[in-house]
Structures are given as structure tokens and as C-alpha cells.
Motif scaffolding. Structure first.
Motif, PDB file in Angstrom:
ATOM      1  N   SER A 113     -28.174   6.792  33.556  1.00 38.24           N
ATOM      2  CA  SER A 113     -26.846   7.063  34.115  1.00 38.24           C
ATOM      3  C   SER A 113     -26.787   6.777  35.610  1.00 38.24           C
ATOM      4  CB  SER A 113     -26.425   8.504  33.823  1.00 38.24           C
ATOM      5  OG  SER A 113     -27.439   9.411  34.154  1.00 38.24           O
ATOM      6  N   ALA A 138     -25.068  10.819  30.679  1.00 41.86           N
ATOM      7  CA  ALA A 138     -24.965   9.565  29.936  1.00 41.86           C
ATOM      8  C   ALA A 138     -24.003   9.648  28.764  1.00 41.86           C
ATOM      9  CB  ALA A 138     -26.350   9.142  29.448  1.00 41.86           C
ATOM     10  N   GLU A 139     -24.094  10.728  28.004  1.00 44.13           N
ATOM     11  CA  GLU A 139     -23.283  10.857  26.803  1.00 44.13           C
ATOM     12  C   GLU A 139     -21.806  11.104  27.098  1.00 44.13           C
ATOM     13  OE1 GLU A 139     -25.259  14.929  27.517  1.00 44.13           O
ATOM     14  OE2 GLU A 139     -25.698  12.788  27.812  1.00 44.13           O
ATOM     15  N   MET A 141     -20.151   9.507  29.781  1.00 39.72           N
ATOM     16  CA  MET A 141     -19.615   8.456  30.648  1.00 39.72           C
ATOM     17  C   MET A 141     -18.409   7.732  30.059  1.00 39.72           C
ATOM     18  SD  MET A 141     -22.857   6.710  32.568  1.00 39.72           S
ATOM     19  CE  MET A 141     -23.287   7.323  34.212  1.00 39.72           C
ATOM     20  N   THR A 142     -18.488   7.325  28.796  1.00 35.86           N
ATOM     21  CA  THR A 142     -17.404   6.533  28.223  1.00 35.86           C
ATOM     22  C   THR A 142     -16.077   7.294  28.225  1.00 35.86           C
ATOM     23  OG1 THR A 142     -18.209   7.258  26.039  1.00 35.86           O
ATOM     24  CG2 THR A 142     -18.853   5.067  26.767  1.00 35.86           C
ATOM     25  N   SER A 167     -22.076   4.720  25.490  1.00 39.39           N
ATOM     26  CA  SER A 167     -22.760   6.009  25.609  1.00 39.39           C
ATOM     27  C   SER A 167     -23.363   6.381  24.268  1.00 39.39           C
ATOM     28  CB  SER A 167     -21.785   7.116  26.033  1.00 39.39           C
ATOM     29  OG  SER A 167     -21.483   7.045  27.403  1.00 39.39           O
ATOM     30  N   VAL A 173     -27.302   5.506  27.952  1.00 38.61           N
ATOM     31  CA  VAL A 173     -26.109   4.706  28.197  1.00 38.61           C
ATOM     32  C   VAL A 173     -26.546   3.305  28.592  1.00 38.61           C
ATOM     33  CG1 VAL A 173     -25.954   5.430  30.630  1.00 38.61           C
ATOM     34  CG2 VAL A 173     -23.889   4.643  29.436  1.00 38.61           C
TER      35      VAL A 173
END
Length: 275
Positions: A113, A138-139, A141-142, A167, A173
Motif C-alpha cells: 500500500s 490495502a484492502e 484502497m479501491t 485490492s 494491492v
């Protein structure tokens, strides 16, 4: 009867003041127009070329790119350009590098990330130390980038395009460079041992995909020192597992596909990015 004398100074002064006011308003409008016209245009090509800059010289550091409190962007992710410390640290290591020996030594490299956040910052921003940056879990981000109105979110990688961000629910990511004919993705990401280009499995679950072949060729050609140390260019099946991923796609107001990467072949995309 005595003729009244006209005082031209009393007439000219108000006229002069009015002209100054009109000129000032006109100048302000022109300045605002200039600001609008001079707003930089960010492109998909810019984003992907920035994503390639740390490749092959930046090692994976857990927490790299984050601040000391691990709550958001750190110094490096709020700075334009590559950190000299990344390459210096890379030069001290060899093929036995183990990121677990350098946990939270955040200035020495980037985690997944941190890498994405640094790349976005170096694409959208024009000066260092501006705002809060783009480093997030990271999970998340989208969905967060979509909420920021930078683009759109979907829970599938069907019709993925160059520049899309994916993600993974298991806290990873990556960036899509291109999609191969067999459904495999050529990607850029930071994963142990570091920032690299990899290929996913194809749509039939084969690990020996076209994307892996392209990744190996690119790393061997453009990053030979890295490839001699870390030749593995394959990621596991979780990178395209439908239940594990979500995708962020940039809108044209944020990134314009000026070079039409979205309609290019893989070879054309690679030539554009590495020319």
C-alpha cells in the motif's frame, strides 16, 4: 454674467478610477482563466511510468511508505521522486534478503500500500508534503479512492484495464499493467522481496501464463540485477480469485488515457511504457 469654468480634473479623476476598477476585474478573470487552462493533465501513461520507477531497486519493507504511527502516508509517500535510501538499502542486500529482519524500518523500502500511495502521489500531486497522501490499508484502497471521486469501484476484475488498481481481501494491492489474451494479468506490486512486475495465473488456472512470460522477459531485460537475485515472476491464484478481489478504475477527469493504452495490444503497451 460670469462664465463658469469647467474643472476637467474633477471629471477625469472618477473616469480614471472607474477604468482602474474595470481593468482590475478583467485581470482577475483572465488570471482565473489562466489557472483553469494551466491545470496539469494527468494520464494513464504517467501513472504507469511512475509505477515502474521503484521497480527493481526497492525492497519490500513491512510498513514502508507509512508514517511512524502506521496511520497514513509517511515522508516518502508524500515526496516527489525516488528516495535515495531505497536503492542504498537494496545495494546492501543479496538473494537471501528476508523482509522479516527489517520490520517497520519504514524508510528503507515500501510495502504494497505504501507503493501504491507513493505512485498515486507522484502522479497527481505537483509538490512534496502536500495533503494527507494516498496510503491506506490495502484492502480498503479501491473503495476509498472511488469514494474520493477519483474513479469507480466494482467487485470484479472482468474488463480490467491498464492502470486499474486491485485490492485483495487478504491485505494486498496491485496495479494492472495489461491484460493478456489468456486472461492473465501483468501487474506491478510490492511483495517480498520488493517492488516488481509479475504475472497472474490465466483464466483456466494455469501458472505458466502469458503474463508470467512477459513479466520474466521484462524483468530480465530491464532489471537484470534484480532478476539475477529474484527470478520468480509468478503470483498465486488468490490474485485473481473472484471472492478475494475488488477493482478501482480511474475516471477520465482524474487520469486521461491520452495514449489510448486501453485499446493497445500488450506489446504496444510494453513498448510505450519502456521506450
Amino acid at each position: 454674467m460670469k462664465k463658469r469654468k469647467i474643472r476637467y480634473d474633477r471629471i477625469l479623476l472618477p473616469i480614471l478610477i472607474l477604468c482602474v476598477i474595470i481593468f482590475g476585474i478583467s485581470s482577475c478573470h483572465k488570471t482565473e482563466e489562466t489557472k483553469v487552462q494551466s491545470k496539469p493533465i494527468h494520464t494513464t501513461t504517467d501513472f504507469l511510468k511512475n509505477a515502474l520507477k521503484p521497480v527493481g531497486q526497492t525492497l519490500y519493507i513491512y510498513g514502508g511508505g507509512w508514517n511512524e504511527a502506521q496511520t497514513g502516508s509517511g515522508t516518502e509517500a508524500l515526496t516527489l521522486g525516488l528516495s535515495k535510501e531505497w536503492k542504498s538499502f537494496y545495494d546492501t542486500q543479496d538473494s537471501t534478503y528476508n523482509y522479516e529482519n527489517y520490520m517497520y524500518e519504514i524508510h528503507k523500502g515500501l510495502d504494497c500500500s505504501g507503493y501504491i500511495g507513493w505512485t498515486i502521489y507522484n502522479t497527481l500531486e505537483t509538490k512534496s508534503n502536500h495533503g494527507n497522501g494516498y496510503v491506506l490499508k490495502a484492502e480498503e484502497m479501491t473503495k476509498t479512492y472511488a469514494n474520493m471521486k477519483l474513479g469507480s469501484y466494482k467487485d470484479s476484475i472482468q474488463n480490467a484495464k491498464p492502470g486499474d488498481i486491485v485490492s485483495m481481501a487478504n491485505a494486498h494491492v496491485y496495479i494492472v499493467l495489461c491484460v493478456c489474451e489468456d486472461g492473465s494479468l501483468l501487474i506491478a506490486h510490492s511483495s517480498p522481496p520488493g517492488v516488481k512486475i509479475s504475472g497472474t495465473y490465466d483464466q483456466n488456472g494455469n501458472s505458466n501464463s502469458k503474463a508470467v512470460g512477459y513479466a520474466q522477459k521484462i524483468m530480465e531485460t530491464y532489471y537484470p540485477d534484480w532478476y539475477s537475485r529474484y527470478p520468480n515472476c509468478t503470483v498465486d491464484s488468490s490474485f485473481t480469485e473472484p471472492s478475494n478481489i475488488s477493482l478501482f478504475h480511474w475516471n477520465s477527469k482524474t487520469l486521461k488515457d491520452t495514449d489510448q493504452l486501453h485499446s493497445m495490444s500488450i506489446d504496444q503497451i510494453i513498448q510505450t511504457l519502456f521506450q
